[in-house]
Design a protein around this motif. Structure first.
Motif: not given
Length: 224
Positions: A82-85, A102-108, A138-144
């Motif tokens: 949903s964030k990276s396509l 429960v934990r990972k979900g829609q997060r890096t 290891l990537q901190e942010t998603v750069e779409l």
């Protein structure tokens, strides 16, 4: 592209086809799946790749928990789709279903686990994975924007290779731009066929839009 680039692309395609066939055969012969689906083959390849261990929890993954009627592990996007396509194989791994919900979900992985002992353990477990996957963990942010740019560049490259290959077969073809297809589709009144949501826009949930665009492209001619 150069002849070397074409040969490298063809070799990668052959290697991927061979791995898919090996996975299909193993699923039929060793895991009692008489008609493995594409998703089954992807699961199998990911299962072998991660050493049959969940990268997130460290729990061993028995075949019954992956291919059985009630799977306890699932294919998971490392960087949330949903964030990276990014739906590529290099953005997929396996994760315990409960851990994912429960934990990972829609997060890096960085967002979900950074600063925890579990993240340090994850970084050790992913050492068996290809570098493009480790990098995503290891990537901190998603750069779409950068991902979309890479995808467009890949698409342009593949298009050039296909055109070059067809021309070696004596087939004279021309590529058309998406904007041209969209404009012709609108001008010819085809936007209403599948409930298009505006001039040049389409409902991508209805995959028949590919067929409509294929018809438009087939009826498009190149004027010199």
């Amino acid at each position: 592209g150069s002849r070397a680039e074409r040969q490298e692309l063809q070799q990668r395609m052959r290697d991927n086809q061979r791995r898919n066939e090996e996975a299909r055969r193993a699923l039929i012969e060793d895991h009692n799946l008489p008609n493995p689906s594409r998703d089954d083959i992807i699961k199998y390849k990911l299962w072998k790749e991660c050493g049959q261990v969940c990268p997130y929890t460290g729990r061993p993954i028995p075949a019954s928990a992956l291919f059985g009627p009630y799977p306890e592990f699932q294919v998971e996007h490392i960087l949330p789709y949903s964030k990276s396509l990014d739906d590529s194989y290099m953005n997929k791994t396996l994760c315990e279903v409960r851990e994912n919900s429960v934990r990972k979900g829609q997060r890096t992985p960085y967002e979900a686990y950074h600063g925890s002992e579990q993240y340090e353990a994850i970084k050790q477990r992913i050492r068996v994975l290809p570098w493009p996957k480790r990098r995503r963990f290891l990537q901190e942010t998603v750069e779409l924007d950068k991902f979309i740019e890479r995808q467009l560049n890949d698409t342009r490259y593949i298009t050039r290779q296909v055109l070059a290959w067809l021309k070696t077969l004596g087939v004279h073809v021309y590529g058309t731009r998406g904007q041209v297809t969209a404009e012709l589709r609108h001008q010819w009144g085809l936007d209403t066929v599948l409930g298009y949501i505006g001039p040049g826009l389409k409902n991508r949930e209805d995959h028949r839009h590919h067929a409509v665009d294929a018809v438009v492209t087939a009826l498009t001619r190149n004027e010199h």
